[in-house]
Design a protein around this motif. Structure first.
Motif, PDB file in Angstrom:
ATOM      1  N   ASP A   1      60.247 -57.725  14.149  1.00  0.00           N
ATOM      2  CA  ASP A   1      61.371 -57.631  14.840  1.00  0.00           C
ATOM      3  C   ASP A   1      62.360 -56.125  13.874  1.00  0.00           C
ATOM      4  O   ASP A   1      62.633 -55.998  13.562  1.00  0.00           O
ATOM      5  CB  ASP A   1      62.072 -58.686  13.746  1.00  0.00           C
ATOM      6  CG  ASP A   1      62.281 -60.388  14.336  1.00  0.00           C
ATOM      7  OD1 ASP A   1      62.487 -60.633  15.689  1.00  0.00           O
ATOM      8  OD2 ASP A   1      62.299 -61.028  13.342  1.00  0.00           O
ATOM      9  N   ILE A   2      61.233 -55.092  14.934  1.00  0.00           N
ATOM     10  CA  ILE A   2      61.355 -54.094  15.058  1.00  0.00           C
ATOM     11  C   ILE A   2      62.795 -53.394  15.639  1.00  0.00           C
ATOM     12  O   ILE A   2      63.640 -52.470  14.059  1.00  0.00           O
ATOM     13  CB  ILE A   2      60.442 -52.919  15.188  1.00  0.00           C
ATOM     14  CG1 ILE A   2      60.570 -51.884  14.235  1.00  0.00           C
ATOM     15  CG2 ILE A   2      60.796 -52.842  16.480  1.00  0.00           C
ATOM     16  CD1 ILE A   2      59.827 -51.458  12.878  1.00  0.00           C
ATOM     17  N   ARG A   3      63.208 -53.852  15.827  1.00  0.00           N
ATOM     18  CA  ARG A   3      64.542 -53.217  16.782  1.00  0.00           C
ATOM     19  C   ARG A   3      66.044 -53.629  16.244  1.00  0.00           C
ATOM     20  O   ARG A   3      66.817 -53.348  16.483  1.00  0.00           O
ATOM     21  CB  ARG A   3      65.115 -53.940  18.294  1.00  0.00           C
ATOM     22  CG  ARG A   3      63.639 -52.698  19.275  1.00  0.00           C
ATOM     23  CD  ARG A   3      64.464 -53.372  20.455  1.00  0.00           C
ATOM     24  NE  ARG A   3      62.777 -51.790  21.334  1.00  0.00           N
ATOM     25  CZ  ARG A   3      61.787 -52.254  21.881  1.00  0.00           C
ATOM     26  NH1 ARG A   3      61.632 -53.373  21.617  1.00  0.00           N
ATOM     27  NH2 ARG A   3      61.036 -51.385  22.020  1.00  0.00           N
ATOM     28  N   LYS A   4      65.796 -55.091  15.059  1.00  0.00           N
ATOM     29  CA  LYS A   4      66.969 -55.170  14.576  1.00  0.00           C
ATOM     30  C   LYS A   4      67.603 -54.144  13.454  1.00  0.00           C
ATOM     31  O   LYS A   4      68.460 -54.873  13.037  1.00  0.00           O
ATOM     32  CB  LYS A   4      66.827 -56.562  14.437  1.00  0.00           C
ATOM     33  CG  LYS A   4      66.510 -57.978  14.821  1.00  0.00           C
ATOM     34  CD  LYS A   4      66.714 -58.945  13.919  1.00  0.00           C
ATOM     35  CE  LYS A   4      66.291 -60.470  15.302  1.00  0.00           C
ATOM     36  NZ  LYS A   4      65.985 -61.354  14.452  1.00  0.00           N
ATOM     37  N   GLY A   5      66.577 -53.015  13.041  1.00  0.00           N
ATOM     38  CA  GLY A   5      66.735 -52.804  11.935  1.00  0.00           C
ATOM     39  C   GLY A   5      66.389 -52.538  10.768  1.00  0.00           C
ATOM     40  O   GLY A   5      66.236 -54.049  10.672  1.00  0.00           O
ATOM     41  N   ALA A   6      66.560 -51.760   9.595  1.00  0.00           N
ATOM     42  CA  ALA A   6      65.928 -52.308   8.164  1.00  0.00           C
ATOM     43  C   ALA A   6      67.477 -52.659   7.222  1.00  0.00           C
ATOM     44  O   ALA A   6      68.919 -52.416   7.968  1.00  0.00           O
ATOM     45  CB  ALA A   6      65.859 -50.731   8.064  1.00  0.00           C
ATOM     46  N   ARG A   7      66.481 -53.816   6.898  1.00  0.00           N
ATOM     47  CA  ARG A   7      67.589 -54.652   6.148  1.00  0.00           C
ATOM     48  C   ARG A   7      67.119 -55.022   4.827  1.00  0.00           C
ATOM     49  O   ARG A   7      65.275 -54.818   4.192  1.00  0.00           O
ATOM     50  CB  ARG A   7      67.891 -55.686   6.329  1.00  0.00           C
ATOM     51  CG  ARG A   7      68.146 -56.363   7.695  1.00  0.00           C
ATOM     52  CD  ARG A   7      68.811 -57.310   8.353  1.00  0.00           C
ATOM     53  NE  ARG A   7      69.352 -57.444   9.094  1.00  0.00           N
ATOM     54  CZ  ARG A   7      70.447 -57.832   9.015  1.00  0.00           C
ATOM     55  NH1 ARG A   7      70.865 -58.285   8.047  1.00  0.00           N
ATOM     56  NH2 ARG A   7      71.253 -58.338   9.779  1.00  0.00           N
ATOM     57  N   ILE A   8      67.927 -54.162   3.577  1.00  0.00           N
ATOM     58  CA  ILE A   8      67.354 -54.568   1.967  1.00  0.00           C
ATOM     59  C   ILE A   8      68.711 -56.169   1.540  1.00  0.00           C
ATOM     60  O   ILE A   8      69.601 -56.116   1.407  1.00  0.00           O
ATOM     61  CB  ILE A   8      67.955 -53.242   1.928  1.00  0.00           C
ATOM     62  CG1 ILE A   8      67.110 -52.446   2.488  1.00  0.00           C
ATOM     63  CG2 ILE A   8      67.642 -53.646   0.008  1.00  0.00           C
ATOM     64  CD1 ILE A   8      67.245 -50.381   2.168  1.00  0.00           C
ATOM     65  N   TRP A   9      67.602 -57.019   0.412  1.00  0.00           N
ATOM     66  CA  TRP A   9      68.374 -58.253   0.664  1.00  0.00           C
ATOM     67  C   TRP A   9      68.974 -58.668   1.569  1.00  0.00           C
ATOM     68  O   TRP A   9      70.152 -59.142   1.349  1.00  0.00           O
ATOM     69  CB  TRP A   9      69.421 -57.910  -0.395  1.00  0.00           C
ATOM     70  CG  TRP A   9      68.574 -56.827  -1.493  1.00  0.00           C
ATOM     71  CD1 TRP A   9      67.376 -56.813  -2.338  1.00  0.00           C
ATOM     72  CD2 TRP A   9      69.352 -57.093  -2.678  1.00  0.00           C
ATOM     73  NE1 TRP A   9      67.055 -57.040  -3.706  1.00  0.00           N
ATOM     74  CE2 TRP A   9      68.483 -56.902  -3.979  1.00  0.00           C
ATOM     75  CE3 TRP A   9      70.864 -56.775  -3.246  1.00  0.00           C
ATOM     76  CZ2 TRP A   9      69.059 -55.776  -5.332  1.00  0.00           C
ATOM     77  CZ3 TRP A   9      71.102 -55.675  -5.010  1.00  0.00           C
ATOM     78  CH2 TRP A   9      70.677 -56.148  -5.109  1.00  0.00           C
ATOM     79  N   GLY A  10      68.963 -59.247   2.606  1.00  0.00           N
ATOM     80  CA  GLY A  10      69.452 -59.019   4.257  1.00  0.00           C
ATOM     81  C   GLY A  10      70.772 -58.495   4.804  1.00  0.00           C
ATOM     82  O   GLY A  10      71.194 -59.025   5.748  1.00  0.00           O
ATOM     83  N   LEU A  11      70.849 -57.835   3.827  1.00  0.00           N
ATOM     84  CA  LEU A  11      72.021 -56.285   4.289  1.00  0.00           C
ATOM     85  C   LEU A  11      71.803 -55.593   4.971  1.00  0.00           C
ATOM     86  O   LEU A  11      70.343 -54.494   4.995  1.00  0.00           O
ATOM     87  CB  LEU A  11      72.692 -56.120   3.020  1.00  0.00           C
ATOM     88  CG  LEU A  11      73.406 -57.223   2.059  1.00  0.00           C
ATOM     89  CD1 LEU A  11      74.076 -56.559   1.411  1.00  0.00           C
ATOM     90  CD2 LEU A  11      74.612 -57.885   3.163  1.00  0.00           C
ATOM     91  N   PRO A  12      72.023 -54.751   6.166  1.00  0.00           N
ATOM     92  CA  PRO A  12      71.779 -53.410   6.562  1.00  0.00           C
ATOM     93  C   PRO A  12      72.419 -52.742   5.952  1.00  0.00           C
ATOM     94  O   PRO A  12      72.862 -52.570   4.686  1.00  0.00           O
ATOM     95  CB  PRO A  12      73.032 -53.145   7.868  1.00  0.00           C
ATOM     96  CG  PRO A  12      73.524 -55.001   8.355  1.00  0.00           C
ATOM     97  CD  PRO A  12      73.309 -55.453   7.329  1.00  0.00           C
TER      98      PRO A  12
ATOM     99  N   LEU B   1      75.840 -51.265   4.354  1.00  0.00           N
ATOM    100  CA  LEU B   1      76.527 -52.956   3.971  1.00  0.00           C
ATOM    101  C   LEU B   1      75.833 -52.454   2.299  1.00  0.00           C
ATOM    102  O   LEU B   1      76.283 -52.901   1.283  1.00  0.00           O
ATOM    103  CB  LEU B   1      76.599 -53.706   4.489  1.00  0.00           C
ATOM    104  CG  LEU B   1      77.200 -53.973   6.043  1.00  0.00           C
ATOM    105  CD1 LEU B   1      76.920 -55.914   6.680  1.00  0.00           C
ATOM    106  CD2 LEU B   1      78.961 -53.624   5.382  1.00  0.00           C
ATOM    107  N   PHE B   2      74.678 -52.176   2.527  1.00  0.00           N
ATOM    108  CA  PHE B   2      73.926 -52.588   1.262  1.00  0.00           C
ATOM    109  C   PHE B   2      74.514 -51.399   0.864  1.00  0.00           C
ATOM    110  O   PHE B   2      74.485 -51.397  -0.512  1.00  0.00           O
ATOM    111  CB  PHE B   2      72.609 -52.470   1.222  1.00  0.00           C
ATOM    112  CG  PHE B   2      71.484 -52.192   0.322  1.00  0.00           C
ATOM    113  CD1 PHE B   2      71.827 -52.715  -0.653  1.00  0.00           C
ATOM    114  CD2 PHE B   2      71.192 -50.711  -0.468  1.00  0.00           C
ATOM    115  CE1 PHE B   2      70.824 -53.065  -1.790  1.00  0.00           C
ATOM    116  CE2 PHE B   2      70.584 -50.497  -1.179  1.00  0.00           C
ATOM    117  CZ  PHE B   2      70.018 -52.096  -2.006  1.00  0.00           C
TER     118      PHE B   2
END
Length: 94
Positions: free
Chosen positions: A9-20, A23-24
């Motif tokens: 899922d590399i194209r979905k973007g980085a997420r921290i705690w389930g947030l972009p 939003l993080f």
């Protein structure tokens, strides 16, 4: 030998705690603001309200992150881009 699974899922973007990331960053600003409020007005009610606020804010941000259409605006860019200067006289050329 240790095996590693492939991250597909590399194209979905980085997420921290389930947030972009954006939003993080909002979540971290809320946590920092609530920590400052707790430090300068120390009471049990303020601590409970800050915890409730951050939990509700996190739930709202995860809902916004999961529903992409909530932040989707109709048109960001104009349909036509031109270098032609605007004419204040509205006349029709033949």
């Amino acid at each position: 030998m240790r095996t590693y699974r492939i991250y597909k899922d590399i194209r979905k973007g980085a997420r921290i705690w389930g947030l972009p990331i954006s939003l993080f960053a909002l979540m971290m600003l809320s946590i920092l603001a609530s920590l400052l409020i707790i430090i300068f007005s120390f009471s049990l009610l303020v601590i409970i309200l800050a915890m409730l606020w951050n939990c509700c804010w996190y739930a709202g941000l995860t809902r916004i992150a999961s529903n992409k259409h909530l932040l989707d605006f109709n048109k960001v860019f104009p349909s036509c881009i031109s270098n032609k200067p605007d004419n204040l006289l509205n006349h029709v050329e033949d």
